[in-house]
Design a protein around this motif. Sequence first.
Motif, PDB file in Angstrom:
ATOM      1  N   THR A 179       0.798  -1.224   0.000  1.00  0.00           N
ATOM      2  CA  THR A 179       0.000   0.000   0.000  1.00  0.00           C
ATOM      3  C   THR A 179       0.828   1.270   0.000  1.00  0.00           C
ATOM      4  OG1 THR A 179      -0.167  -0.041   2.405  1.00  0.00           O
ATOM      5  CG2 THR A 179      -1.961  -1.093   1.178  1.00  0.00           C
ATOM      6  N   SER A 180       2.118   1.199   0.319  1.00  0.00           N
ATOM      7  CA  SER A 180       2.909   2.424   0.433  1.00  0.00           C
ATOM      8  C   SER A 180       3.467   2.860  -0.922  1.00  0.00           C
ATOM      9  CB  SER A 180       4.057   2.232   1.430  1.00  0.00           C
ATOM     10  OG  SER A 180       5.029   1.368   0.895  1.00  0.00           O
ATOM     11  N   ILE A 181       3.808   4.106  -1.027  1.00  0.00           N
ATOM     12  CA  ILE A 181       4.342   4.668  -2.264  1.00  0.00           C
ATOM     13  C   ILE A 181       5.594   3.910  -2.702  1.00  0.00           C
ATOM     14  CG2 ILE A 181       5.424   6.723  -3.274  1.00  0.00           C
ATOM     15  CD1 ILE A 181       3.496   8.403  -1.604  1.00  0.00           C
ATOM     16  N   GLU A 182       6.419   3.491  -1.752  1.00  0.00           N
ATOM     17  CA  GLU A 182       7.647   2.772  -2.076  1.00  0.00           C
ATOM     18  C   GLU A 182       7.365   1.430  -2.764  1.00  0.00           C
ATOM     19  OE1 GLU A 182       7.005   3.838   1.185  1.00  0.00           O
ATOM     20  OE2 GLU A 182       8.083   5.708   0.878  1.00  0.00           O
ATOM     21  N   GLU A 183       6.185   0.903  -2.604  1.00  0.00           N
ATOM     22  CA  GLU A 183       5.828  -0.400  -3.180  1.00  0.00           C
ATOM     23  C   GLU A 183       5.048  -0.286  -4.488  1.00  0.00           C
ATOM     24  OE1 GLU A 183       5.189  -3.167   0.684  1.00  0.00           O
ATOM     25  OE2 GLU A 183       3.742  -1.538   0.413  1.00  0.00           O
ATOM     26  N   GLN A 184       4.920   0.913  -5.008  1.00  0.00           N
ATOM     27  CA  GLN A 184       4.063   1.111  -6.177  1.00  0.00           C
ATOM     28  C   GLN A 184       4.563   0.368  -7.410  1.00  0.00           C
ATOM     29  OE1 GLN A 184       2.765   5.139  -6.525  1.00  0.00           O
ATOM     30  NE2 GLN A 184       1.287   4.682  -8.103  1.00  0.00           N
TER      31      GLN A 184
ATOM     32  N   LEU B  78     -11.261 -15.272  -7.265  1.00  0.00           N
ATOM     33  CA  LEU B  78     -11.753 -13.989  -7.784  1.00  0.00           C
ATOM     34  C   LEU B  78     -11.208 -12.805  -6.984  1.00  0.00           C
ATOM     35  CD1 LEU B  78     -15.439 -14.951  -8.619  1.00  0.00           C
ATOM     36  CD2 LEU B  78     -13.598 -14.442 -10.243  1.00  0.00           C
ATOM     37  N   GLU B  79     -11.063 -12.980  -5.677  1.00  0.00           N
ATOM     38  CA  GLU B  79     -10.500 -11.916  -4.844  1.00  0.00           C
ATOM     39  C   GLU B  79      -9.037 -11.668  -5.209  1.00  0.00           C
ATOM     40  OE1 GLU B  79     -11.152 -13.057  -0.788  1.00  0.00           O
ATOM     41  OE2 GLU B  79     -13.324 -12.918  -0.991  1.00  0.00           O
ATOM     42  N   LEU B  80      -8.298 -12.733  -5.461  1.00  0.00           N
ATOM     43  CA  LEU B  80      -6.892 -12.590  -5.840  1.00  0.00           C
ATOM     44  C   LEU B  80      -6.744 -11.927  -7.208  1.00  0.00           C
ATOM     45  CD1 LEU B  80      -5.526 -16.000  -4.562  1.00  0.00           C
ATOM     46  CD2 LEU B  80      -4.966 -13.735  -3.665  1.00  0.00           C
ATOM     47  N   VAL B  81      -7.599 -12.284  -8.137  1.00  0.00           N
ATOM     48  CA  VAL B  81      -7.569 -11.660  -9.463  1.00  0.00           C
ATOM     49  C   VAL B  81      -7.914 -10.175  -9.355  1.00  0.00           C
ATOM     50  CG1 VAL B  81      -8.696 -11.626 -11.726  1.00  0.00           C
ATOM     51  CG2 VAL B  81      -7.972 -13.791 -10.732  1.00  0.00           C
ATOM     52  N   ALA B  82      -8.877  -9.845  -8.522  1.00  0.00           N
ATOM     53  CA  ALA B  82      -9.246  -8.443  -8.323  1.00  0.00           C
ATOM     54  C   ALA B  82      -8.096  -7.663  -7.686  1.00  0.00           C
ATOM     55  CB  ALA B  82     -10.505  -8.339  -7.459  1.00  0.00           C
ATOM     56  N   GLU B  83      -7.401  -8.282  -6.750  1.00  0.00           N
ATOM     57  CA  GLU B  83      -6.256  -7.631  -6.108  1.00  0.00           C
ATOM     58  C   GLU B  83      -5.133  -7.407  -7.119  1.00  0.00           C
ATOM     59  OE1 GLU B  83      -4.173  -5.844  -2.951  1.00  0.00           O
ATOM     60  OE2 GLU B  83      -6.280  -6.344  -3.208  1.00  0.00           O
ATOM     61  N   ARG B  84      -4.907  -8.377  -7.987  1.00  0.00           N
ATOM     62  CA  ARG B  84      -3.886  -8.207  -9.028  1.00  0.00           C
ATOM     63  C   ARG B  84      -4.265  -7.046  -9.952  1.00  0.00           C
ATOM     64  NH1 ARG B  84      -2.172 -12.739 -13.434  1.00  0.00           N
ATOM     65  NH2 ARG B  84      -4.379 -12.572 -13.893  1.00  0.00           N
ATOM     66  N   SER B  85      -5.525  -6.927 -10.292  1.00  0.00           N
ATOM     67  CA  SER B  85      -5.990  -5.829 -11.134  1.00  0.00           C
ATOM     68  C   SER B  85      -5.787  -4.477 -10.440  1.00  0.00           C
ATOM     69  CB  SER B  85      -7.463  -6.027 -11.489  1.00  0.00           C
ATOM     70  OG  SER B  85      -7.941  -4.942 -12.229  1.00  0.00           O
ATOM     71  N   SER B  86      -6.073  -4.450  -9.159  1.00  0.00           N
ATOM     72  CA  SER B  86      -5.890  -3.224  -8.390  1.00  0.00           C
ATOM     73  C   SER B  86      -4.415  -2.828  -8.342  1.00  0.00           C
ATOM     74  CB  SER B  86      -6.436  -3.413  -6.982  1.00  0.00           C
ATOM     75  OG  SER B  86      -6.190  -2.285  -6.193  1.00  0.00           O
ATOM     76  N   LEU B  87      -3.542  -3.809  -8.137  1.00  0.00           N
ATOM     77  CA  LEU B  87      -2.106  -3.539  -8.131  1.00  0.00           C
ATOM     78  C   LEU B  87      -1.647  -3.013  -9.488  1.00  0.00           C
ATOM     79  CD1 LEU B  87      -0.624  -6.572  -6.185  1.00  0.00           C
ATOM     80  CD2 LEU B  87      -0.580  -4.167  -5.484  1.00  0.00           C
ATOM     81  N   TYR B  88      -2.164  -3.584 -10.556  1.00  0.00           N
ATOM     82  CA  TYR B  88      -1.807  -3.142 -11.903  1.00  0.00           C
ATOM     83  C   TYR B  88      -2.227  -1.692 -12.130  1.00  0.00           C
ATOM     84  CZ  TYR B  88      -1.759  -2.655 -16.950  1.00  0.00           C
ATOM     85  OH  TYR B  88      -1.533  -2.191 -18.217  1.00  0.00           O
ATOM     86  N   ASN B  89      -3.451  -1.361 -11.764  1.00  0.00           N
ATOM     87  CA  ASN B  89      -3.934   0.015 -11.944  1.00  0.00           C
ATOM     88  C   ASN B  89      -3.115   1.010 -11.131  1.00  0.00           C
ATOM     89  OD1 ASN B  89      -5.935  -0.766 -13.738  1.00  0.00           O
ATOM     90  ND2 ASN B  89      -7.426  -1.086 -12.110  1.00  0.00           N
ATOM     91  N   TRP B  90      -2.761   0.619  -9.931  1.00  0.00           N
ATOM     92  CA  TRP B  90      -1.939   1.463  -9.061  1.00  0.00           C
ATOM     93  C   TRP B  90      -0.553   1.655  -9.678  1.00  0.00           C
ATOM     94  CZ3 TRP B  90       1.243  -0.494  -4.525  1.00  0.00           C
ATOM     95  CH2 TRP B  90       1.635   0.549  -3.686  1.00  0.00           C
ATOM     96  N   TYR B  91       0.019   0.576 -10.179  1.00  0.00           N
ATOM     97  CA  TYR B  91       1.316   0.625 -10.851  1.00  0.00           C
ATOM     98  C   TYR B  91       1.264   1.543 -12.073  1.00  0.00           C
ATOM     99  CZ  TYR B  91       4.801  -1.090 -14.207  1.00  0.00           C
ATOM    100  OH  TYR B  91       5.773  -1.189 -15.154  1.00  0.00           O
TER     101      TYR B  91
ATOM    102  N   ALA C   2       2.492   9.272  -8.050  1.00  0.00           N
ATOM    103  CA  ALA C   2       2.930   8.467  -6.906  1.00  0.00           C
ATOM    104  C   ALA C   2       1.934   8.704  -5.773  1.00  0.00           C
ATOM    105  CB  ALA C   2       4.328   8.853  -6.476  1.00  0.00           C
ATOM    106  N   ARG C   3       1.353   7.631  -5.284  1.00  0.00           N
ATOM    107  CA  ARG C   3       0.359   7.760  -4.218  1.00  0.00           C
ATOM    108  C   ARG C   3       0.259   6.447  -3.459  1.00  0.00           C
ATOM    109  NH1 ARG C   3      -4.144   4.896  -5.390  1.00  0.00           N
ATOM    110  NH2 ARG C   3      -4.504   4.341  -7.549  1.00  0.00           N
ATOM    111  N   PRO C   4      -0.109   6.510  -2.203  1.00  0.00           N
ATOM    112  CA  PRO C   4      -0.370   5.258  -1.489  1.00  0.00           C
ATOM    113  C   PRO C   4      -1.649   4.628  -2.001  1.00  0.00           C
ATOM    114  CG  PRO C   4      -0.811   7.136  -0.066  1.00  0.00           C
ATOM    115  CD  PRO C   4      -0.267   7.673  -1.349  1.00  0.00           C
ATOM    116  N   ARG C   5      -1.745   3.348  -1.860  1.00  0.00           N
ATOM    117  CA  ARG C   5      -2.953   2.625  -2.292  1.00  0.00           C
ATOM    118  C   ARG C   5      -3.805   2.392  -1.061  1.00  0.00           C
ATOM    119  NH1 ARG C   5      -4.434  -3.032  -4.019  1.00  0.00           N
ATOM    120  NH2 ARG C   5      -2.824  -3.735  -2.618  1.00  0.00           N
ATOM    121  N   ARG C   6      -5.020   2.815  -1.094  1.00  0.00           N
ATOM    122  CA  ARG C   6      -6.016   2.694  -0.013  1.00  0.00           C
ATOM    123  C   ARG C   6      -5.916   3.799   0.975  1.00  0.00           C
ATOM    124  NH1 ARG C   6      -5.134  -3.505   0.448  1.00  0.00           N
ATOM    125  NH2 ARG C   6      -6.431  -4.114  -1.246  1.00  0.00           N
TER     126      ARG C   6
END
Length: 66
Positions: free
Chosen positions: A2-7, A40-53, A62-66
Amino acid sequence: MTSIEEQYAYETTTAGVGGILDDERYLLVADDERARQVYLELVAERSSLYNWYMDLAKGGHARPRR
């Protein structure tokens, strides 16, 4: 993640976990409802990570996620 360093973590995550998710697509039709839901939850999380990236990679945001 969730942190900017992990984007940029999507790059490494997709190589490992992303490949496993792609291989386990059969879980979409599993008899076990809980298995389907977790997949489905894992696929949704992967999609969220992709959008954040992509916010950072293409948009420069650059922004924190959540």
